[in-house]
Design an enzyme around this catalytic site. Structure first.
Site, PDB file in Angstrom:
ATOM      1  N   ASN A  80       0.819  -1.222   0.000  1.00 21.52           N
ATOM      2  CA  ASN A  80       0.000   0.000   0.000  1.00 21.52           C
ATOM      3  C   ASN A  80       0.853   1.273   0.000  1.00 21.52           C
ATOM      4  OD1 ASN A  80      -2.422   1.815   0.914  1.00 21.52           O
ATOM      5  ND2 ASN A  80      -0.892   2.019   2.554  1.00 21.52           N
ATOM      6  N   TYR A 147       4.146   9.196 -11.226  1.00 21.23           N
ATOM      7  CA  TYR A 147       3.123   8.412 -10.508  1.00 21.23           C
ATOM      8  C   TYR A 147       2.362   7.484 -11.459  1.00 21.23           C
ATOM      9  CZ  TYR A 147      -0.761   7.433  -7.308  1.00 21.23           C
ATOM     10  OH  TYR A 147      -1.698   6.809  -6.507  1.00 21.23           O
ATOM     11  N   LYS A 151       2.373   3.295 -11.353  1.00 23.08           N
ATOM     12  CA  LYS A 151       1.163   2.504 -11.091  1.00 23.08           C
ATOM     13  C   LYS A 151       0.805   1.623 -12.302  1.00 23.08           C
ATOM     14  CE  LYS A 151       0.258   3.843  -6.860  1.00 23.08           C
ATOM     15  NZ  LYS A 151       0.332   2.923  -5.715  1.00 23.08           N
ATOM     16  N   THR A 182      -6.976  11.487   2.054  1.00 21.43           N
ATOM     17  CA  THR A 182      -5.745  11.239   2.817  1.00 21.43           C
ATOM     18  C   THR A 182      -4.768  12.399   2.584  1.00 21.43           C
ATOM     19  OG1 THR A 182      -4.627  10.180   0.971  1.00 21.43           O
ATOM     20  CG2 THR A 182      -5.976   8.748   2.371  1.00 21.43           C
TER      21      THR A 182
HETATM   22  N1  LIG Z   1      -5.439   8.899  -1.730  1.00 20.80           N
HETATM   23  C1  LIG Z   1      -5.882   8.628  -2.953  1.00 20.80           C
HETATM   24  O1  LIG Z   1      -6.790   9.297  -3.482  1.00 20.80           O
HETATM   25  C2  LIG Z   1      -5.310   7.475  -3.720  1.00 20.80           C
HETATM   26  C3  LIG Z   1      -5.842   7.190  -4.985  1.00 20.80           C
HETATM   27  C4  LIG Z   1      -5.332   6.119  -5.712  1.00 20.80           C
HETATM   28  C5  LIG Z   1      -4.340   5.330  -5.164  1.00 20.80           C
HETATM   29  N2  LIG Z   1      -3.835   5.624  -3.928  1.00 20.80           N
HETATM   30  C6  LIG Z   1      -2.779   4.763  -3.409  1.00 20.80           C
HETATM   31  O2  LIG Z   1      -3.131   4.326  -2.100  1.00 20.80           O
HETATM   32  C7  LIG Z   1      -1.940   4.082  -1.326  1.00 20.80           C
HETATM   33  C8  LIG Z   1      -2.036   4.811  -0.007  1.00 20.80           C
HETATM   34  O3  LIG Z   1      -2.103   6.205  -0.274  1.00 20.80           O
HETATM   35  P1  LIG Z   1      -2.583   7.287   0.799  1.00 20.80           P
HETATM   36  O4  LIG Z   1      -3.455   8.216   0.076  1.00 20.80           O
HETATM   37  O5  LIG Z   1      -3.047   6.617   2.025  1.00 20.80           O
HETATM   38  O6  LIG Z   1      -1.187   8.025   1.064  1.00 20.80           O
HETATM   39  P2  LIG Z   1      -0.613   8.744   2.379  1.00 20.80           P
HETATM   40  O7  LIG Z   1      -1.706   9.231   3.235  1.00 20.80           O
HETATM   41  O8  LIG Z   1       0.403   9.711   1.878  1.00 20.80           O
HETATM   42  O9  LIG Z   1       0.132   7.536   3.139  1.00 20.80           O
HETATM   43  C9  LIG Z   1       1.228   6.909   2.532  1.00 20.80           C
HETATM   44  C10 LIG Z   1       1.743   5.781   3.414  1.00 20.80           C
HETATM   45  O10 LIG Z   1       2.919   5.258   2.783  1.00 20.80           O
HETATM   46  C11 LIG Z   1       4.016   5.335   3.687  1.00 20.80           C
HETATM   47  N3  LIG Z   1       5.253   5.666   2.988  1.00 20.80           N
HETATM   48  C12 LIG Z   1       5.481   6.741   2.194  1.00 20.80           C
HETATM   49  N4  LIG Z   1       6.755   6.763   1.799  1.00 20.80           N
HETATM   50  C13 LIG Z   1       7.346   5.670   2.360  1.00 20.80           C
HETATM   51  C14 LIG Z   1       8.659   5.140   2.325  1.00 20.80           C
HETATM   52  N5  LIG Z   1       9.646   5.757   1.655  1.00 20.80           N
HETATM   53  N6  LIG Z   1       8.912   3.995   3.004  1.00 20.80           N
HETATM   54  C15 LIG Z   1       7.939   3.385   3.724  1.00 20.80           C
HETATM   55  N7  LIG Z   1       6.676   3.836   3.774  1.00 20.80           N
HETATM   56  C16 LIG Z   1       6.388   4.967   3.116  1.00 20.80           C
HETATM   57  C17 LIG Z   1       3.649   6.459   4.649  1.00 20.80           C
HETATM   58  O11 LIG Z   1       4.287   6.266   5.902  1.00 20.80           O
HETATM   59  P3  LIG Z   1       5.585   7.070   6.385  1.00 20.80           P
HETATM   60  O12 LIG Z   1       5.462   8.470   5.881  1.00 20.80           O
HETATM   61  O13 LIG Z   1       5.496   6.934   7.881  1.00 20.80           O
HETATM   62  O14 LIG Z   1       6.722   6.321   5.809  1.00 20.80           O
HETATM   63  C18 LIG Z   1       2.144   6.264   4.794  1.00 20.80           C
HETATM   64  O15 LIG Z   1       1.878   5.307   5.777  1.00 20.80           O
HETATM   65  C19 LIG Z   1      -0.778   4.550  -2.217  1.00 20.80           C
HETATM   66  O16 LIG Z   1      -0.204   3.444  -2.879  1.00 20.80           O
HETATM   67  C20 LIG Z   1      -1.446   5.457  -3.227  1.00 20.80           C
HETATM   68  O17 LIG Z   1      -0.733   5.536  -4.433  1.00 20.80           O
HETATM   69  C21 LIG Z   1      -4.301   6.670  -3.197  1.00 20.80           C
END
Ligand SMILES: NC(=O)c1ccc[n+]([C@@H]2O[C@H](COP(=O)([O-])OP(=O)(O)OC[C@H]3O[C@@H](n4cnc5c(N)ncnc54)[C@H](OP(=O)(O)O)[C@@H]3O)[C@@H](O)[C@H]2O)c1
Length: 244
Positions: A80, A147, A151, A182
């Site tokens: 994730n 990005y 993906k 998020t």
């Molecule tokens: N939000 C959306 O609308 C959306 C849409 C489509 C897909 N997604 C996908 O859903 C997933 C979660 O996204 P989110 O929106 O929840 O993002 P987020 O709120 O930014 O959270 C990202 C998570 O990834 C961890 N992370 C980031 N960089 C890291 C690193 N270098 N090493 C280890 N962990 C790392 C962060 O933890 P730390 O900072 O503590 O490391 C955090 O727990 C992602 O793959 C994203 O591409 C999100």
């Protein structure tokens, strides 16, 4: 609920945090959770690993620690952790950021999926990998070259892995979570209009309340993992199915 070991990346906030909470509350589930930030939760069924997944050398060193064999009926890996990357047009990108994003969004999930398969091949337990993808894998979005590319490649990797691993009883999914409320979305809204023509659309998503709550998406992730036999295709989108 089957006795389950979940290995989850990016659990410290956002969607990953909601997925973590959903599985921690499920009976018979243990979780190994990896992010750069440790939450320090006092839960007997949680082990946190603090790791920068973009640092592939450190990931390689920690791999043997991440996939313990135990008395589980189901092993699940949810890749994730992800980053939106620099929101800039091609021609204004930073090579360091390109490699950091590809390491985190693509190479770490590939390495973890491969290690998961090696660790659990011999076991007769249920085995499932869920790579969190994005609609951006299929739709070019100006300003998101890093990005979208990461993906798209992760979705293709998931399709090939699903074929490679089917004979070993490993299911692989590439799951798009929709647009989720998020910090990643907050980061998107800080982009400069000159670098990101779709800025107003993303500001409107937030203003109009059309972003999905992470908890709702986590419920769907949990449903897919718990009822994988009901999902035949590798590529899935949470917007395409409802919870019963
Ligand atoms: N939000 C959306 O609308 C959306 C849409 C489509 C897909 N997604 C996908 O859903 C997933 C979660 O996204 P989110 O929106 O929840 O993002 P987020 O709120 O930014 O959270 C990202 C998570 O990834 C961890 N992370 C980031 N960089 C890291 C690193 N270098 N090493 C280890 N962990 C790392 C962060 O933890 P730390 O900072 O503590 O490391 C955090 O727990 C992602 O793959 C994203 O591409 C999100």
């Amino acid at each position: 609920m089957k006795k389950t070991l979940l290995i989850l990346t990016g659990h410290s906030k956002g969607l990953g945090r909601a997925i973590l909470d959903r599985f921690l509350d499920a009976e018979g589930t243990e979780v190994i959770a990896i992010s750069r930030t440790a939450l320090g939760l006092k839960r007997a069924n949680l082990r946190e690993i603090q790791l920068d997944l973009a640092d592939l050398e450190s990931l390689g060193i920690r791999l043997p620690d991440i996939f313990p064999v135990g008395d589980f009926e189901r092993f699940v890996l949810i890749n994730n952790a992800g980053w939106i990357g620099e929101i800039k047009p091609v021609g204004k990108l930073d090579p360091g950021h390109i490699s950091k994003l590809m390491n985190l969004n693509l190479l770490a999930p590939m390495i973890l999926t491969d290690a998961f398969a090696k660790a659990y091949f011999p076991l007769s337990a249920e085995k499932l990998v869920c790579n969190i993808s994005s609609g951006a894998a299929y739709k070019p979005m100006p300003g998101w070259a890093e990005y979208c590319s990461s993906k798209a490649a992760l979705a293709m990797f998931s399709k090939v892995a699903a074929e490679d691993l089917a004979k070993n009883g490993v299911r692989v999914f590439s799951l798009a979570p929709g647009i989720v409320d998020t910090e990643m979305q907050a980061e998107i809204r800080t982009a400069a209009l000159e670098d990101f023509p779709a800025l107003a659309r993303f500001e409107n998503f937030k203003r109009e309340g059309s972003l999905s709550p992470p908890e709702m998406v986590a419920d769907k992730v949990f449903y897919l993992v718990s009822h994988s036999e009901r999902f035949s295709d590798v590529v899935q989108d949470v917007r395409d199915f409802e919870l019963p």
